[in-house]
Design an enzyme around this catalytic site. Structure first.
Site, PDB file in Angstrom:
ATOM      1  CD  GLU A  56      -1.353  -2.362   2.050  1.00 22.59           C
ATOM      2  OE1 GLU A  56      -2.147  -3.050   2.696  1.00 22.59           O
ATOM      3  OE2 GLU A  56      -0.117  -2.589   2.007  1.00 22.59           O
ATOM      4  CB  CYS A  91      -0.935  -0.557   5.358  1.00 20.69           C
ATOM      5  SG  CYS A  91       0.783  -0.984   5.023  1.00 20.69           S
TER       6      CYS A  91
END
Length: 383
Positions: A56, A91
């Site tokens: 990510e 994330c």
């Protein structure tokens, strides 16, 4: 919620990125991510352990470098975004802070300690979350899922067998120390892909004495760490001139018992092998349970067995085999051939116990080799 055609396309791209990173993320899970707005990819990436950033973050950074505003985009991620601080920050927090509007997740995190918490962070941050429960995504991280849930490596038993269920011709018919190929080149190339997707490969001294294999990953694909070659040798009988010993490169672990002579162990270590002693079982052989404990300590999450009939039988009898991959040739070896596994029924009886069975054919001259694979234990069970 059903996925749209666009969702399927970009989640497929995220899975492709993750597959390309197989061998580069362990002991972390393999993950891919794609950021999309109005059918345009703004950023994408896959996690590689040595580069720290998760998929990510790589995708967000790529979008930023290109000057894209990611507020309101959809993120396609092959595994639930993490919610905890490890080597990097969460994330899930990063995606919320970036202002993404929607997150399509292929599957939840298998770690029972954190499973669902990343999704909760996203939802609490106002992100619409869709979970696809993708079987393909799960298969990419069988080793991670099993190891984090059960505290030992996920074990795949691979064997090439004859049409009558045997491993090799009768010992009396063998000439020298060289392998007997039952299958063709296409099937053997597939075995190399199995090796590449594994953290370690395990065999026994009997196989070394009979076939003199190298047990290496010959795909030519990049790995983060070498394929760990593990040889079980209760008395350290493996020849110093064997192919395994001749190619040591900080990738050989020899597991033995107190039956081995210290002087011989010293010779193995001088050649570059690591030697570990574990308890012997009732038969004086290396205890498979103890071996898996040693490998778990070394962050081995996925183990491939390429063994002879004795070790195949030992691991099966101990209930330590989780997945089976059989390559079945059209050759028949007949009476007196080496059985698939000592103390076990034929591989075809074992085949009947497998779940999620897949069958693949590989060309082999005028005939075809068949690969049958399936699970004796689902690494994601209970999710």
């Amino acid at each position: 919620m059903a996925l749209s055609e666009q969702d399927e396309r970009y989640l497929g791209r995220a899975l492709e990125l993750a597959r390309d990173a197989v061998g580069l993320a362990s002991p972390n899970p393999t993950v891919g991510c794609v950021l999309v707005r109005d059918g345009v990819v703004l950023g994408e990436g896959a996690h590689r352990y040595d580069l720290y950033d998760h998929a990510e973050i790589i995708a967000l950074k790529q979008a930023a470098v290109a000057g894209h505003d990611v507020r309101g985009v959809t993120a396609y991620v092959t595994l639930e975004p993490c919610s905890h601080h490890g080597r990097t920050g969460p994330c899930a927090d990063a995606l919320v802070a970036a202002g993404i509007a929607r997150c399509v997740v292929a599957t939840v995190d298998p770690n029972p300690v954190v499973s669902g918490t990343g999704l909760a962070k996203l939802r609490d941050g106002g992100v619409e979350v869709v979970v696809a429960e993708s079987e393909l995504a799960r298969r990419l991280n069988d080793g991670f899922a099993f190891s984090v849930r059960h505290g030992r490596p996920f074990v795949t038993l691979k064997a090439a067998v004859s049409l009558d269920g045997m491993l090799a011709p009768p010992v009396a018919e063998r000439v020298g120390r060289k392998p007997v190929w039952l299958t063709g080149e296409a099937a053997r190339a597939d075995v190399q892909r199995l090796r590449h997707a594994s953290d370690a490969i395990l065999s026994g001294v009997g196989t070394v004495l009979a076939d003199d294999p190298s047990l290496t990953d010959r795909t030519g694909l990049v790995r983060r760490r070498p394929l760990l070659r593990v040889i079980l040798d209760s008395e350290l009988r493996m020849p110093l001139e064997s192919a395994v010993m001749a190619s040591v490169a900080d990738d050989l672990l020899v597991v033995t018992t107190d039956r081995a002579l210290v002087e011989v162990e010293r010779l193995f270590v001088q050649r570059g092998a690591e030697v570990v002693r574990v308890p012997a079982n009732a038969l004086g052989q290396v205890d498979p349970v103890a071996v898996l404990e040693v490998l778990q300590q070394r962050q081995v999450q996925s183990l491939l067995l390429e063994c002879g009939s004795t070790l195949n039988g030992a691991f099966l009898s101990a209930g330590l085999v989780d997945r089976v991959v059989l390559y079945i040739s059209e050759t028949e070896l007949g009476v007196g051939a080496v059985p698939f596994a000592v103390g076990q029924a034929s591989p075809y009886v074992l085949q009947e116990k497998l779940t999620s069975v897949r069958r693949v054919e590989f060309p082999h001259g005028a005939l075809a080799d068949v690969r049958v694979s399936g699970y004796l234990r689902d690494p994601w069970a209970g999710m």
